[in-house]
Design a protein around this motif. Sequence first.
Motif, PDB file in Angstrom:
ATOM      1  N   LYS A 265      12.832  41.854 108.408  1.00 47.41           N
ATOM      2  CA  LYS A 265      13.635  42.015 107.186  1.00 47.41           C
ATOM      3  C   LYS A 265      13.083  43.135 106.305  1.00 47.41           C
ATOM      4  O   LYS A 265      13.839  43.982 105.797  1.00 47.41           O
ATOM      5  CB  LYS A 265      13.657  40.700 106.411  1.00 47.41           C
ATOM      6  CG  LYS A 265      14.548  40.696 105.168  1.00 47.41           C
ATOM      7  CD  LYS A 265      14.584  39.311 104.555  1.00 47.41           C
ATOM      8  CE  LYS A 265      15.626  39.208 103.444  1.00 47.41           C
ATOM      9  NZ  LYS A 265      15.266  39.980 102.244  1.00 47.41           N
ATOM     10  N   ALA A 266      11.775  43.177 106.120  1.00 47.00           N
ATOM     11  CA  ALA A 266      11.168  44.197 105.262  1.00 47.00           C
ATOM     12  C   ALA A 266      11.383  45.602 105.829  1.00 47.00           C
ATOM     13  O   ALA A 266      11.798  46.527 105.110  1.00 47.00           O
ATOM     14  CB  ALA A 266       9.683  43.915 105.083  1.00 47.00           C
ATOM     15  N   ILE A 356      12.810  31.181  99.094  1.00 45.19           N
ATOM     16  CA  ILE A 356      13.714  31.109 100.246  1.00 45.19           C
ATOM     17  C   ILE A 356      14.064  32.528 100.662  1.00 45.19           C
ATOM     18  O   ILE A 356      14.513  33.331  99.833  1.00 45.19           O
ATOM     19  CB  ILE A 356      15.002  30.333  99.919  1.00 45.19           C
ATOM     20  CG1 ILE A 356      14.662  28.935  99.374  1.00 45.19           C
ATOM     21  CG2 ILE A 356      15.892  30.229 101.148  1.00 45.19           C
ATOM     22  CD1 ILE A 356      15.873  28.152  98.895  1.00 45.19           C
ATOM     23  N   ILE A 357      13.840  32.857 101.946  1.00 40.74           N
ATOM     24  CA  ILE A 357      14.232  34.167 102.452  1.00 40.74           C
ATOM     25  C   ILE A 357      15.383  33.998 103.444  1.00 40.74           C
ATOM     26  O   ILE A 357      15.469  32.987 104.147  1.00 40.74           O
ATOM     27  CB  ILE A 357      13.063  34.923 103.116  1.00 40.74           C
ATOM     28  CG1 ILE A 357      12.578  34.210 104.378  1.00 40.74           C
ATOM     29  CG2 ILE A 357      11.932  35.137 102.143  1.00 40.74           C
ATOM     30  CD1 ILE A 357      11.695  35.077 105.254  1.00 40.74           C
ATOM     31  N   GLN A 358      16.255  34.991 103.466  1.00 39.16           N
ATOM     32  CA  GLN A 358      17.387  34.987 104.391  1.00 39.16           C
ATOM     33  C   GLN A 358      17.842  36.430 104.598  1.00 39.16           C
ATOM     34  O   GLN A 358      17.485  37.319 103.820  1.00 39.16           O
ATOM     35  CB  GLN A 358      18.525  34.122 103.862  1.00 39.16           C
ATOM     36  CG  GLN A 358      19.036  34.498 102.477  1.00 39.16           C
ATOM     37  CD  GLN A 358      20.041  33.481 101.966  1.00 39.16           C
ATOM     38  OE1 GLN A 358      20.815  32.908 102.727  1.00 39.16           O
ATOM     39  NE2 GLN A 358      20.045  33.249 100.661  1.00 39.16           N
ATOM     40  N   PRO A 359      18.605  36.696 105.658  1.00 36.98           N
ATOM     41  CA  PRO A 359      19.006  38.074 105.947  1.00 36.98           C
ATOM     42  C   PRO A 359      19.846  38.693 104.836  1.00 36.98           C
ATOM     43  O   PRO A 359      20.669  38.023 104.216  1.00 36.98           O
ATOM     44  CB  PRO A 359      19.846  37.928 107.230  1.00 36.98           C
ATOM     45  CG  PRO A 359      19.418  36.637 107.842  1.00 36.98           C
ATOM     46  CD  PRO A 359      19.076  35.747 106.690  1.00 36.98           C
ATOM     47  N   ALA A 401      17.897  30.332 107.199  1.00 37.75           N
ATOM     48  CA  ALA A 401      17.105  30.769 106.051  1.00 37.75           C
ATOM     49  C   ALA A 401      15.797  29.977 106.062  1.00 37.75           C
ATOM     50  O   ALA A 401      15.740  28.848 106.551  1.00 37.75           O
ATOM     51  CB  ALA A 401      17.861  30.538 104.751  1.00 37.75           C
ATOM     52  N   MET A 402      14.736  30.569 105.517  1.00 39.88           N
ATOM     53  CA  MET A 402      13.414  29.958 105.613  1.00 39.88           C
ATOM     54  C   MET A 402      12.820  29.699 104.237  1.00 39.88           C
ATOM     55  O   MET A 402      12.905  30.548 103.345  1.00 39.88           O
ATOM     56  CB  MET A 402      12.481  30.854 106.427  1.00 39.88           C
ATOM     57  CG  MET A 402      12.965  31.032 107.867  1.00 39.88           C
ATOM     58  SD  MET A 402      11.783  31.969 108.863  1.00 39.88           S
ATOM     59  CE  MET A 402      12.680  32.006 110.429  1.00 39.88           C
ATOM     60  N   LEU A 403      12.229  28.515 104.102  1.00 33.50           N
ATOM     61  CA  LEU A 403      11.572  28.125 102.851  1.00 33.50           C
ATOM     62  C   LEU A 403      10.072  28.304 103.029  1.00 33.50           C
ATOM     63  O   LEU A 403       9.489  27.848 104.021  1.00 33.50           O
ATOM     64  CB  LEU A 403      11.874  26.659 102.514  1.00 33.50           C
ATOM     65  CG  LEU A 403      13.255  26.313 101.952  1.00 33.50           C
ATOM     66  CD1 LEU A 403      14.348  26.561 102.980  1.00 33.50           C
ATOM     67  CD2 LEU A 403      13.285  24.848 101.505  1.00 33.50           C
TER      68      LEU A 403
END
Length: 407
Positions: A265-266, A356-359, A401-403
Amino acid sequence: MKKPELLAPGGSLEKLKIAIDYGADAVYVGGEAFSLRVAAENFSVDDMKEGLKYAHDRGKKVYLTANILPHNEDICKFEKFIEEIRPLGFDAVLIADIGMFDMIRELAPEIPVHISTQANNVNYRSAIAWYKMGAKRVVLARELSFDEIREIREKIPEDMEIEAFVHGAMCVSYSGRCLLSNYMTHRDANRGACAHPCRWNYSLVEQTRPGEYMDVYENERGTFIFNSKDLCMIKYIPELVKSGISSFKIEGRVKTSYYVATIVKAYREEIDRYFSDPENYTFDEAQYQELCKVSHRPYSTGFYLGKPTDEQQVYTDSSYIRDYDLIGIVLDYNPESKIATITQRNRFFVGDEIEIIQPKKPFIKQKVTYMENENGESIDCALHAQMIVKLPVTAPVVKDAMLRMKK
Protein backbone atom coordinates in the motif's frame (compact mmCIF):
# COMPACT_ATOMS: atom_id res chain seq x y z
CA MET A 1 8.62 7.59 -18.32
CA LYS A 2 6.83 4.28 -18.07
CA LYS A 3 5.38 3.53 -14.67
CA PRO A 4 7.30 0.57 -13.16
CA GLU A 5 5.60 -2.61 -12.09
CA LEU A 6 5.12 -3.04 -8.34
CA LEU A 7 5.95 -6.69 -7.64
CA ALA A 8 4.88 -8.21 -4.32
CA PRO A 9 5.61 -11.48 -2.52
CA GLY A 10 2.90 -14.16 -2.43
CA GLY A 11 3.85 -16.71 0.20
CA SER A 12 0.34 -18.17 0.18
CA LEU A 13 -2.94 -17.85 -1.67
CA GLU A 14 -4.21 -15.44 0.98
CA LYS A 15 -1.11 -13.24 0.63
CA LEU A 16 -1.40 -13.23 -3.15
CA LYS A 17 -4.94 -11.89 -2.91
CA ILE A 18 -3.97 -9.35 -0.25
CA ALA A 19 -1.05 -8.09 -2.36
CA ILE A 20 -3.29 -7.56 -5.38
CA ASP A 21 -6.09 -5.95 -3.35
CA TYR A 22 -3.63 -3.51 -1.78
CA GLY A 23 -2.11 -2.41 -5.09
CA ALA A 24 0.47 -4.83 -6.52
CA ASP A 25 0.73 -5.07 -10.29
CA ALA A 26 2.21 -8.55 -10.07
CA VAL A 27 2.94 -11.22 -7.47
CA TYR A 28 5.68 -13.83 -7.36
CA VAL A 29 4.88 -17.21 -5.82
CA GLY A 30 6.57 -20.55 -5.20
CA GLY A 31 5.35 -24.04 -5.88
CA GLU A 32 5.82 -26.89 -3.45
CA ALA A 33 9.21 -27.59 -5.05
CA PHE A 34 12.09 -25.64 -6.67
CA SER A 35 11.36 -22.40 -4.82
CA LEU A 36 13.93 -20.75 -2.57
CA ARG A 37 11.47 -20.32 0.30
CA VAL A 38 10.55 -23.68 1.77
CA ALA A 39 9.50 -21.83 4.94
CA ALA A 40 6.70 -20.15 3.00
CA GLU A 41 3.36 -21.92 2.74
CA ASN A 42 3.78 -22.08 -1.05
CA PHE A 43 1.27 -23.19 -3.65
CA SER A 44 -0.30 -26.47 -4.62
CA VAL A 45 -1.46 -26.79 -8.23
CA ASP A 46 -5.03 -25.99 -7.13
CA ASP A 47 -3.77 -22.90 -5.29
CA MET A 48 -1.89 -21.86 -8.41
CA LYS A 49 -5.02 -22.14 -10.54
CA GLU A 50 -7.08 -20.10 -8.08
CA GLY A 51 -4.36 -17.50 -7.61
CA LEU A 52 -3.83 -17.10 -11.34
CA LYS A 53 -7.55 -16.66 -11.95
CA TYR A 54 -7.81 -14.09 -9.13
CA ALA A 55 -4.90 -12.09 -10.56
CA HIS A 56 -5.80 -12.35 -14.24
CA ASP A 57 -9.44 -11.42 -13.59
CA ARG A 58 -8.09 -8.15 -12.19
CA GLY A 59 -5.52 -7.54 -14.92
CA LYS A 60 -2.55 -8.51 -12.74
CA LYS A 61 0.33 -10.93 -13.32
CA VAL A 62 1.73 -13.92 -11.45
CA TYR A 63 5.31 -15.14 -11.72
CA LEU A 64 6.45 -18.57 -10.55
CA THR A 65 9.81 -18.88 -8.80
CA ALA A 66 11.87 -21.96 -9.60
CA ASN A 67 15.24 -20.50 -8.71
CA ILE A 68 17.01 -23.12 -6.63
CA LEU A 69 20.50 -24.26 -7.61
CA PRO A 70 19.61 -27.87 -8.49
CA HIS A 71 21.60 -31.05 -7.99
CA ASN A 72 21.40 -34.08 -10.31
CA GLU A 73 18.52 -35.58 -8.36
CA ASP A 74 16.42 -32.47 -9.05
CA ILE A 75 16.58 -32.63 -12.84
CA CYS A 76 14.02 -35.37 -13.56
CA LYS A 77 11.69 -33.88 -10.98
CA PHE A 78 11.95 -30.50 -12.68
CA GLU A 79 10.93 -32.00 -16.03
CA LYS A 80 7.74 -33.30 -14.41
CA PHE A 81 7.25 -29.94 -12.69
CA ILE A 82 7.37 -28.11 -16.04
CA GLU A 83 4.79 -30.51 -17.50
CA GLU A 84 2.54 -29.81 -14.53
CA ILE A 85 2.73 -26.01 -14.54
CA ARG A 86 2.95 -25.46 -18.31
CA PRO A 87 -0.81 -25.27 -19.00
CA LEU A 88 -1.64 -23.10 -15.98
CA GLY A 89 -0.88 -19.72 -17.57
CA PHE A 90 1.93 -18.20 -15.51
CA ASP A 91 3.13 -14.87 -16.85
CA ALA A 92 6.78 -15.87 -16.33
CA VAL A 93 9.00 -18.33 -14.49
CA LEU A 94 12.06 -17.19 -12.51
CA ILE A 95 15.17 -19.31 -13.07
CA ALA A 96 18.72 -19.04 -11.67
CA ASP A 97 20.43 -22.12 -13.11
CA ILE A 98 21.41 -22.25 -16.79
CA GLY A 99 20.50 -25.94 -17.04
CA MET A 100 16.99 -25.29 -15.73
CA PHE A 101 16.77 -22.31 -18.09
CA ASP A 102 17.64 -24.57 -21.02
CA MET A 103 15.04 -27.14 -19.92
CA ILE A 104 12.18 -24.70 -19.64
CA ARG A 105 13.04 -23.09 -22.99
CA GLU A 106 13.01 -26.55 -24.55
CA LEU A 107 9.96 -27.99 -22.80
CA ALA A 108 7.77 -24.88 -22.49
CA PRO A 109 9.12 -22.26 -24.91
CA GLU A 110 5.94 -20.17 -24.73
CA ILE A 111 6.48 -19.28 -21.05
CA PRO A 112 8.54 -16.08 -20.58
CA VAL A 113 11.63 -16.58 -18.43
CA HIS A 114 13.00 -14.11 -15.89
CA ILE A 115 16.53 -14.59 -14.56
CA SER A 116 16.63 -14.66 -10.76
CA THR A 117 18.85 -12.52 -8.56
CA GLN A 118 20.50 -15.83 -7.59
CA ALA A 119 22.18 -15.79 -11.01
CA ASN A 120 24.27 -12.82 -9.77
CA ASN A 121 23.54 -10.37 -12.57
CA VAL A 122 25.85 -7.42 -11.88
CA ASN A 123 26.84 -6.28 -15.39
CA TYR A 124 25.29 -5.54 -18.76
CA ARG A 125 27.18 -8.28 -20.61
CA SER A 126 25.61 -11.04 -18.54
CA ALA A 127 22.19 -9.44 -19.04
CA ILE A 128 22.74 -9.34 -22.80
CA ALA A 129 23.88 -12.97 -22.80
CA TRP A 130 20.68 -14.06 -21.04
CA TYR A 131 18.65 -11.97 -23.50
CA LYS A 132 20.29 -13.66 -26.48
CA MET A 133 19.33 -17.04 -25.02
CA GLY A 134 15.70 -15.96 -24.71
CA ALA A 135 15.28 -14.31 -21.30
CA LYS A 136 12.77 -11.47 -21.13
CA ARG A 137 13.93 -9.98 -17.83
CA VAL A 138 16.86 -10.11 -15.42
CA VAL A 139 16.51 -9.55 -11.70
CA LEU A 140 19.58 -7.58 -10.71
CA ALA A 141 21.83 -8.62 -7.86
CA ARG A 142 21.42 -6.50 -4.76
CA GLU A 143 25.09 -5.45 -4.91
CA LEU A 144 24.50 -2.62 -7.42
CA SER A 145 24.43 1.16 -7.15
CA PHE A 146 22.16 3.55 -9.03
CA ASP A 147 25.06 4.43 -11.35
CA GLU A 148 25.67 0.77 -12.21
CA ILE A 149 21.97 0.12 -12.81
CA ARG A 150 21.69 3.12 -15.12
CA GLU A 151 24.66 1.88 -17.15
CA ILE A 152 23.13 -1.59 -17.46
CA ARG A 153 19.85 -0.05 -18.63
CA GLU A 154 21.64 2.04 -21.25
CA LYS A 155 23.55 -0.91 -22.71
CA ILE A 156 20.97 -3.70 -22.82
CA PRO A 157 18.30 -4.11 -25.53
CA GLU A 158 15.43 -1.65 -25.21
CA ASP A 159 12.82 -4.40 -24.89
CA MET A 160 14.67 -6.22 -22.10
CA GLU A 161 13.31 -5.58 -18.61
CA ILE A 162 15.26 -5.22 -15.39
CA GLU A 163 13.86 -5.94 -11.96
CA ALA A 164 15.40 -4.92 -8.64
CA PHE A 165 14.60 -5.35 -4.97
CA VAL A 166 13.52 -2.10 -3.33
CA HIS A 167 12.35 -3.33 0.06
CA GLY A 168 12.90 -6.17 2.52
CA ALA A 169 15.51 -8.36 4.16
CA MET A 170 19.09 -8.36 2.93
CA CYS A 171 21.37 -11.42 2.88
CA VAL A 172 24.93 -11.23 4.21
CA SER A 173 26.10 -13.44 1.34
CA TYR A 174 26.69 -12.48 -2.26
CA SER A 175 23.28 -12.31 -3.94
CA GLY A 176 21.95 -14.74 -1.38
CA ARG A 177 24.34 -17.58 -2.30
CA CYS A 178 25.28 -18.84 1.15
CA LEU A 179 27.08 -21.95 2.45
CA LEU A 180 26.92 -21.03 6.12
CA SER A 181 23.52 -22.66 6.67
CA ASN A 182 24.68 -25.85 4.92
CA TYR A 183 27.84 -26.01 7.00
CA MET A 184 26.24 -25.35 10.38
CA THR A 185 22.83 -27.03 10.09
CA HIS A 186 22.98 -29.19 6.95
CA ARG A 187 20.16 -27.08 5.51
CA ASP A 188 20.94 -25.95 1.96
CA ALA A 189 20.20 -22.25 1.54
CA ASN A 190 20.62 -22.56 -2.21
CA ARG A 191 17.81 -25.10 -2.35
CA GLY A 192 15.41 -23.12 -0.19
CA ALA A 193 16.12 -24.38 3.34
CA CYS A 194 18.21 -21.56 4.85
CA ALA A 195 18.37 -21.63 8.67
CA HIS A 196 19.49 -17.94 8.77
CA PRO A 197 22.65 -18.49 10.84
CA CYS A 198 23.77 -14.99 9.80
CA ARG A 199 21.29 -13.67 12.38
CA TRP A 200 22.80 -15.61 15.30
CA ASN A 201 25.02 -14.33 18.08
CA TYR A 202 28.76 -15.04 17.68
CA SER A 203 31.76 -14.98 20.02
CA LEU A 204 35.49 -15.71 19.58
CA VAL A 205 37.27 -18.73 21.05
CA GLU A 206 41.08 -18.77 21.27
CA GLN A 207 42.55 -22.12 20.22
CA THR A 208 44.36 -22.89 23.49
CA ARG A 209 41.41 -21.80 25.65
CA PRO A 210 38.50 -24.04 24.59
CA GLY A 211 35.24 -23.14 26.25
CA GLU A 212 36.28 -19.54 26.94
CA TYR A 213 33.98 -17.41 24.80
CA MET A 214 35.05 -13.83 24.18
CA ASP A 215 32.49 -11.33 22.93
CA VAL A 216 33.39 -9.17 19.95
CA TYR A 217 31.93 -6.50 22.14
CA GLU A 218 28.91 -4.44 21.24
CA ASN A 219 26.80 -5.05 24.35
CA GLU A 220 26.57 -7.48 27.24
CA ARG A 221 25.00 -10.18 25.05
CA GLY A 222 27.72 -10.21 22.38
CA THR A 223 27.58 -9.18 18.75
CA PHE A 224 25.67 -10.16 15.63
CA ILE A 225 28.36 -9.50 13.04
CA PHE A 226 26.52 -10.85 9.97
CA ASN A 227 23.07 -9.38 10.68
CA SER A 228 22.15 -7.03 7.82
CA LYS A 229 19.68 -4.19 8.10
CA ASP A 230 16.55 -4.32 5.94
CA LEU A 231 16.37 -2.52 2.62
CA CYS A 232 13.95 0.41 2.28
CA MET A 233 13.94 2.63 -0.82
CA ILE A 234 10.55 4.33 -0.57
CA LYS A 235 12.25 7.73 -0.18
CA TYR A 236 13.94 7.27 -3.56
CA ILE A 237 11.07 6.65 -5.98
CA PRO A 238 12.29 9.26 -8.53
CA GLU A 239 15.81 7.84 -8.52
CA LEU A 240 14.53 4.28 -8.92
CA VAL A 241 12.34 5.30 -11.85
CA LYS A 242 15.07 7.30 -13.58
CA SER A 243 17.58 4.47 -13.23
CA GLY A 244 15.44 2.46 -15.66
CA ILE A 245 14.21 -0.31 -13.36
CA SER A 246 11.14 -1.93 -14.91
CA SER A 247 9.89 -3.73 -11.79
CA PHE A 248 10.17 -2.71 -8.13
CA LYS A 249 10.37 -5.91 -6.10
CA ILE A 250 9.39 -6.34 -2.46
CA GLU A 251 11.01 -9.21 -0.54
CA GLY A 252 8.98 -11.25 1.92
CA ARG A 253 7.25 -14.52 0.99
CA VAL A 254 7.55 -15.70 4.59
CA LYS A 255 6.24 -12.42 6.01
CA THR A 256 2.67 -11.93 7.22
CA SER A 257 -0.37 -10.78 5.26
CA TYR A 258 -0.34 -7.60 7.34
CA TYR A 259 3.27 -6.96 6.31
CA VAL A 260 2.43 -7.47 2.63
CA ALA A 261 -0.62 -5.21 2.80
CA THR A 262 1.20 -2.38 4.56
CA ILE A 263 4.34 -2.39 2.40
CA VAL A 264 2.47 -2.75 -0.89
CA LYS A 265 0.00 0.00 0.00
CA ALA A 266 2.75 2.48 0.91
CA TYR A 267 4.79 1.89 -2.25
CA ARG A 268 1.67 1.88 -4.44
CA GLU A 269 0.54 5.25 -3.14
CA GLU A 270 3.98 6.83 -3.35
CA ILE A 271 4.64 5.58 -6.90
CA ASP A 272 1.24 6.83 -8.04
CA ARG A 273 1.75 10.18 -6.34
CA TYR A 274 5.09 10.65 -8.07
CA PHE A 275 3.68 9.85 -11.50
CA SER A 276 0.72 12.16 -11.00
CA ASP A 277 3.09 15.18 -10.93
CA PRO A 278 6.80 14.29 -11.28
CA GLU A 279 7.97 17.90 -11.53
CA ASN A 280 6.50 18.93 -8.19
CA TYR A 281 6.87 15.64 -6.33
CA THR A 282 8.08 15.62 -2.74
CA PHE A 283 8.22 12.54 -0.57
CA ASP A 284 5.41 11.99 1.93
CA GLU A 285 7.12 11.19 5.22
CA ALA A 286 3.92 9.55 6.48
CA GLN A 287 4.56 6.65 4.08
CA TYR A 288 7.89 5.92 5.75
CA GLN A 289 6.15 5.95 9.12
CA GLU A 290 3.71 3.36 7.74
CA LEU A 291 6.62 1.08 6.87
CA CYS A 292 7.80 1.39 10.45
CA LYS A 293 4.52 -0.11 11.67
CA VAL A 294 5.39 -3.60 10.44
CA SER A 295 7.88 -6.03 11.94
CA HIS A 296 11.28 -5.06 10.51
CA ARG A 297 14.96 -4.60 11.23
CA PRO A 298 16.40 -1.08 11.08
CA TYR A 299 16.20 0.24 7.53
CA SER A 300 19.04 1.06 5.12
CA THR A 301 19.56 1.87 1.43
CA GLY A 302 21.67 -1.22 0.75
CA PHE A 303 24.07 -0.73 -2.18
CA TYR A 304 22.01 1.86 -4.07
CA LEU A 305 23.92 4.90 -2.81
CA GLY A 306 27.31 3.19 -2.84
CA LYS A 307 29.08 0.31 -1.16
CA PRO A 308 27.69 -0.35 2.34
CA THR A 309 29.68 0.61 5.40
CA ASP A 310 29.57 -0.81 8.92
CA GLU A 311 26.37 1.21 9.34
CA GLN A 312 24.48 -1.37 7.24
CA GLN A 313 24.76 -4.08 9.91
CA VAL A 314 22.90 -4.61 13.21
CA TYR A 315 25.44 -5.57 15.88
CA THR A 316 23.34 -5.53 19.03
CA ASP A 317 20.73 -8.27 18.49
CA SER A 318 18.84 -10.22 15.83
CA SER A 319 15.34 -9.26 16.90
CA TYR A 320 12.85 -7.29 14.85
CA ILE A 321 11.34 -3.92 15.63
CA ARG A 322 7.69 -4.69 16.41
CA ASP A 323 5.85 -1.57 17.53
CA TYR A 324 2.41 -2.60 16.23
CA ASP A 325 0.33 -5.77 16.40
CA LEU A 326 -2.26 -6.94 13.91
CA ILE A 327 -5.38 -7.47 16.01
CA GLY A 328 -8.01 -8.41 13.43
CA ILE A 329 -9.07 -8.76 9.81
CA VAL A 330 -12.45 -7.58 8.55
CA LEU A 331 -14.78 -10.30 7.33
CA ASP A 332 -17.84 -8.13 6.68
CA TYR A 333 -19.22 -4.62 7.13
CA ASN A 334 -22.83 -3.52 7.57
CA PRO A 335 -23.24 0.02 6.19
CA GLU A 336 -26.57 0.53 7.96
CA SER A 337 -25.41 -0.35 11.46
CA LYS A 338 -21.78 0.67 10.76
CA ILE A 339 -20.70 -2.56 12.43
CA ALA A 340 -17.63 -4.48 11.23
CA THR A 341 -17.31 -8.21 11.75
CA ILE A 342 -13.72 -9.28 12.26
CA THR A 343 -11.67 -12.35 13.00
CA GLN A 344 -9.36 -11.67 15.94
CA ARG A 345 -5.57 -12.10 15.56
CA ASN A 346 -4.27 -10.60 18.83
CA ARG A 347 -5.90 -9.62 22.11
CA PHE A 348 -7.48 -6.19 22.50
CA PHE A 349 -9.94 -4.45 24.86
CA VAL A 350 -12.78 -1.97 24.86
CA GLY A 351 -11.14 1.44 25.26
CA ASP A 352 -8.08 0.59 23.14
CA GLU A 353 -6.93 3.01 20.46
CA ILE A 354 -6.73 1.17 17.12
CA GLU A 355 -5.99 1.90 13.47
CA ILE A 356 -7.64 0.36 10.42
CA ILE A 357 -5.88 0.10 7.06
CA GLN A 358 -7.52 -0.78 3.76
CA PRO A 359 -6.77 -0.35 0.04
CA LYS A 360 -6.88 3.10 -1.57
CA LYS A 361 -7.88 4.95 1.60
CA PRO A 362 -6.01 6.65 4.47
CA PHE A 363 -5.87 4.65 7.68
CA ILE A 364 -8.61 5.22 10.24
CA LYS A 365 -7.78 5.92 13.88
CA GLN A 366 -10.48 5.31 16.50
CA LYS A 367 -11.24 3.90 19.93
CA VAL A 368 -12.95 0.59 20.51
CA THR A 369 -16.15 1.76 22.20
CA TYR A 370 -18.09 -1.50 22.22
CA MET A 371 -17.66 -5.15 21.22
CA GLU A 372 -19.79 -8.24 21.07
CA ASN A 373 -19.08 -11.87 20.22
CA GLU A 374 -20.72 -13.83 17.40
CA ASN A 375 -23.63 -14.70 19.72
CA GLY A 376 -24.43 -11.01 20.18
CA GLU A 377 -23.15 -10.93 23.77
CA SER A 378 -21.34 -7.79 24.95
CA ILE A 379 -17.66 -8.40 25.77
CA ASP A 380 -14.86 -6.24 27.17
CA CYS A 381 -11.97 -8.13 25.59
CA ALA A 382 -11.29 -10.14 22.44
CA LEU A 383 -9.24 -12.87 24.07
CA HIS A 384 -9.22 -15.88 21.80
CA ALA A 385 -7.37 -16.25 18.50
CA GLN A 386 -9.67 -16.41 15.47
CA MET A 387 -12.76 -15.52 17.52
CA ILE A 388 -15.44 -13.58 15.69
CA VAL A 389 -15.94 -10.06 17.05
CA LYS A 390 -18.34 -7.29 16.03
CA LEU A 391 -17.57 -3.64 16.74
CA PRO A 392 -18.66 -0.21 15.47
CA VAL A 393 -16.27 1.61 13.14
CA THR A 394 -16.16 5.32 12.39
CA ALA A 395 -15.90 4.96 8.59
CA PRO A 396 -16.87 2.31 6.02
CA VAL A 397 -14.44 -0.60 5.71
CA VAL A 398 -13.99 -3.35 3.13
CA LYS A 399 -13.42 -7.06 3.46
CA ASP A 400 -9.78 -7.81 4.38
CA ALA A 401 -9.25 -4.38 5.92
CA MET A 402 -6.83 -4.84 8.82
CA LEU A 403 -6.98 -3.62 12.41
CA ARG A 404 -3.72 -2.84 14.17
CA MET A 405 -2.73 -1.45 17.55
CA LYS A 406 0.41 0.16 18.93
CA LYS A 407 2.05 -1.95 21.61
